[in-house]
Scaffold this motif. Structure first.
Motif, PDB file in Angstrom:
ATOM      1  N   ASN A  53       2.438  -3.869  16.063  1.00  0.00           N
ATOM      2  CA  ASN A  53       1.932  -3.607  14.718  1.00  0.00           C
ATOM      3  C   ASN A  53       0.589  -2.876  14.735  1.00  0.00           C
ATOM      4  O   ASN A  53       0.373  -1.942  13.955  1.00  0.00           O
ATOM      5  CB  ASN A  53       1.795  -4.914  13.945  1.00  0.00           C
ATOM      6  N   VAL A  80       5.127   1.108   1.840  1.00  0.00           N
ATOM      7  CA  VAL A  80       5.243  -0.271   2.326  1.00  0.00           C
ATOM      8  C   VAL A  80       6.703  -0.602   2.614  1.00  0.00           C
ATOM      9  O   VAL A  80       7.048  -1.135   3.672  1.00  0.00           O
ATOM     10  CB  VAL A  80       4.660  -1.265   1.300  1.00  0.00           C
ATOM     11  N   GLU A  83       7.893   1.207   5.716  1.00  0.00           N
ATOM     12  CA  GLU A  83       7.355   0.633   6.951  1.00  0.00           C
ATOM     13  C   GLU A  83       8.069  -0.668   7.327  1.00  0.00           C
ATOM     14  O   GLU A  83       8.410  -0.884   8.493  1.00  0.00           O
ATOM     15  CB  GLU A  83       5.863   0.370   6.773  1.00  0.00           C
ATOM     16  N   VAL A  84       8.274  -1.531   6.361  1.00  0.00           N
ATOM     17  CA  VAL A  84       8.941  -2.804   6.649  1.00  0.00           C
ATOM     18  C   VAL A  84      10.365  -2.554   7.147  1.00  0.00           C
ATOM     19  O   VAL A  84      10.818  -3.165   8.122  1.00  0.00           O
ATOM     20  CB  VAL A  84       8.951  -3.708   5.404  1.00  0.00           C
ATOM     21  N   ALA A  88      11.630  -3.464  10.977  1.00  0.00           N
ATOM     22  CA  ALA A  88      12.804  -4.332  11.126  1.00  0.00           C
ATOM     23  C   ALA A  88      13.908  -3.612  11.885  1.00  0.00           C
ATOM     24  O   ALA A  88      14.546  -4.182  12.785  1.00  0.00           O
ATOM     25  CB  ALA A  88      13.303  -4.777   9.753  1.00  0.00           C
ATOM     26  N   ILE A 280       7.558  -8.443  11.665  1.00  0.00           N
ATOM     27  CA  ILE A 280       7.951  -8.047  10.315  1.00  0.00           C
ATOM     28  C   ILE A 280       7.031  -8.680   9.265  1.00  0.00           C
ATOM     29  O   ILE A 280       6.617  -8.033   8.298  1.00  0.00           O
ATOM     30  CB  ILE A 280       9.426  -8.406  10.049  1.00  0.00           C
ATOM     31  N   ILE A 283       3.575  -6.865   9.436  1.00  0.00           N
ATOM     32  CA  ILE A 283       3.555  -5.515   8.871  1.00  0.00           C
ATOM     33  C   ILE A 283       3.562  -5.572   7.351  1.00  0.00           C
ATOM     34  O   ILE A 283       2.922  -4.752   6.671  1.00  0.00           O
ATOM     35  CB  ILE A 283       4.741  -4.674   9.393  1.00  0.00           C
ATOM     36  N   LEU A 284       4.257  -6.534   6.781  1.00  0.00           N
ATOM     37  CA  LEU A 284       4.281  -6.678   5.327  1.00  0.00           C
ATOM     38  C   LEU A 284       2.887  -7.025   4.794  1.00  0.00           C
ATOM     39  O   LEU A 284       2.410  -6.442   3.807  1.00  0.00           O
ATOM     40  CB  LEU A 284       5.291  -7.751   4.922  1.00  0.00           C
ATOM     41  N   ASP A 287       0.470  -3.896   5.129  1.00  0.00           N
ATOM     42  CA  ASP A 287       0.668  -2.806   4.178  1.00  0.00           C
ATOM     43  C   ASP A 287       0.315  -3.206   2.749  1.00  0.00           C
ATOM     44  O   ASP A 287      -0.289  -2.430   2.007  1.00  0.00           O
ATOM     45  CB  ASP A 287       2.118  -2.318   4.244  1.00  0.00           C
TER      46      ASP A 287
END
Length: 488
Positions: A53, A80, A83-84, A88, A280, A283-284, A287
């Motif tokens: 990440n 966002v 990216e997610v 994933a 995951i 990253i959420l 962002d």
């Protein structure tokens, strides 16, 4: 100098010492090329997750994405989502298979993996992969050094050149000395600092504004379009292009080599699902925090000349000097985590994929770790010199390098791992097409296509060319047995 500079410098000094300390600690792993460039394949899953990440986000997250949200509002949420989905997809489609396949083939870099999979085309595959990596790494490093200069200018009032040299040389030092193990563990620490910053800054900012309702009202007063997920002012086609471009930002996660090497380095293939879940979620949070930072900044500082300085401006204004020092470190963490990964990537390409494969010395393989440190040092200093030319927008420059690497390797790696019909000529055609389409689209077609992100046409073209050329060529360079990734 700004008030509180002494506190900020103290935190910064402690941070630099900590990074250098990890570099010294990691030096014990330099018993081989695998130890220097892949941490001996002994990376814990949580380190791989945080490292992935931190490396994938860089300055474009804290400075670039927050700047985009400052200018466009909630439309940035499409990035966002992209990216997610990209993160994933990388963990689900690539990580487990690549870890198993590279382990069985004893390969330690992406060019190495592709070259050994197709021995008949091994040399051209390696040379092409190295050329693409080096060209895009230069653009990427320049963008990160640009971010370093901006951060130091806002936080400490330093001139651009000083910021580049201070951040750059510390990063070069621990990367050259500690190799990939130092890169991965410093990434993990840096990711945690980035997470703190991206939660703390918007939270305190929303409180200063007066809550979420006040934030929404402030954005509406500034520009009602900031609250719309898309704008139809220029027509529905443009709105669709904006959405498609945002969603496509995550596609390079499937193939950029600096991330793929983390999949290869995980200690056990069975650890991949645990790393995926952690990555995951992080990253959420990353962002959403960056977008929230941009929105808060638009209300509190509506007239910023440079939108990409919104996060440093908020940090300096909302927090006491000691906390501001931690936030300075968080911004630098975003930069340094990516620079160190790119330095390691470029060094491995030169030392392992060029020198190690083509040198005639009998002890070439044994010498790779030692040579790698000096090559990393040279590349880092060259990157600082390039960055001193200044100029450019972080978000755009990073997207270009990000998409160039992603389009060149993403479709190819997916085909190699999931389709036994992939051939060496197909891999070469896919890499050339992906990289070439990225460059040509930016130079010739992007403006005419209303800014369609180059990754969209480049990824499609690369995937199509890999499949078509593979169909047209005979696979003479591999056995009919199942791929290692299929047996995992």
């Amino acid at each position: 100098m700004f008030s509180g500079t002494t506190d900020i410098l103290a935190v910064l000094g402690l941070y630099f010492c900590f990074m250098l300390g990890i570099g010294f600690w990691a030096r014990r792993s330099h018993d081989s090329a695998s130890g220097y460039f892949l941490a001996g394949r002994r990376l814990p899953f949580w380190v791989a997750a945080f490292s992935m990440n931190a490396t994938g986000e860089s300055a474009w997250l804290i400075l670039g994405l927050s700047g985009v949200a400052y200018l466009t509002g909630v439309q940035a949420l499409w990035v966002v989502a992209g990216e997610v989905l990209g993160v994933a997809g990388a963990w689900l489609l690539v990580a487990r298979r690549l870890n198993a396949a590279s382990r069985e083939s004893a390969t330690i870099t992406v060019p190495d993996f592709l070259g050994q999979r197709f021995p008949a085309q091994g040399k051209p595959v390696r040379l092409l992969a190295v050329a693409i990596i080096l060209s895009m790494a230069c653009a990427y490093i320049a963008a990160q050094m640009l971010a370093t200069g901006k951060a130091f200018s806002v936080f400490l009032g330093w001139d651009y050149a000083t910021g580049v040299w201070v951040g750059g040389l510390v990063t070069v030092a621990y990367t050259a000395f500690g190799g990939f193990k130092a890169v991965a563990y410093t990434d993990a620490a840096q990711a945690m600092l980035m997470l703190f910053a991206l939660v703390a800054v918007p939270a305190v900012g929303i409180h200063a504004i007066g809550g979420l309702a006040a934030l929404g009202q402030g954005l509406a007063d500034a520009d009602a379009a900031l609250l719309l997920p898309w704008s139809l002012e220029d027509g529905s086609l443009v709105a669709m292009i904006v959405i498609a471009s945002g969603l496509a930002v995550g596609l390079p996660f499937l193939g950029v080599p600096q991330l793929l090497v983390r999949f290869m380095a995980i200690r056990e293939t069975r650890d991949v699902p645990k790393a995926a879940g952690m990555s995951i979620v992080v990253i959420l949070l990353f962002d959403l925090g960056a977008v929230a930072t941009g929105l808060v900044g638009r209300v509190l500082f509506p007239g910023l000349e440079d939108a990409e300085t919104v996060m440093p401006e908020l940090a300096r204004s909302l927090f006491p000097p000691l906390v501001t020092g931690i936030l300075v470190v968080a911004v630098l963490s975003a930069v340094m985590s990516t620079v160190s990964s790119l330095l390691n990537l470029a060094s491995s390409a030169i030392v392992h994929d060029l020198y190690g494969q083509f040198a005639r010395r009998s002890d070439a393989a044994r010498r790779e770790a030692g040579i790698g440190a000096w090559v990393t040092l040279a590349i880092g200093i060259a990157g600082c010199l390039i960055a001193l030319r200044g100029g450019g927008v972080i978000f755009s420059l990073v997207l270009f390098a990000w998409s160039g690497l992603g389009a060149a390797f993403g479709p190819v790696v997916l085909c190699v791992l999931h389709w036994r019909g992939t051939t060496g000529p197909g891999v070469i055609a896919g890499m050339v097409t992906g990289f070439g389409t990225t460059v040509l689209w930016v130079l010739l077609f992007k403006e005419a296509s209303h800014g369609l992100y180059e990754m969209v046409p480049a990824f499609i073209a690369s995937l199509a060319m890999t499949i078509v050329v593979s169909r047209l060529t005979t696979r003479v360079d591999s056995s009919p047995e199942a791929l290692p990734s299929e047996r995992a």
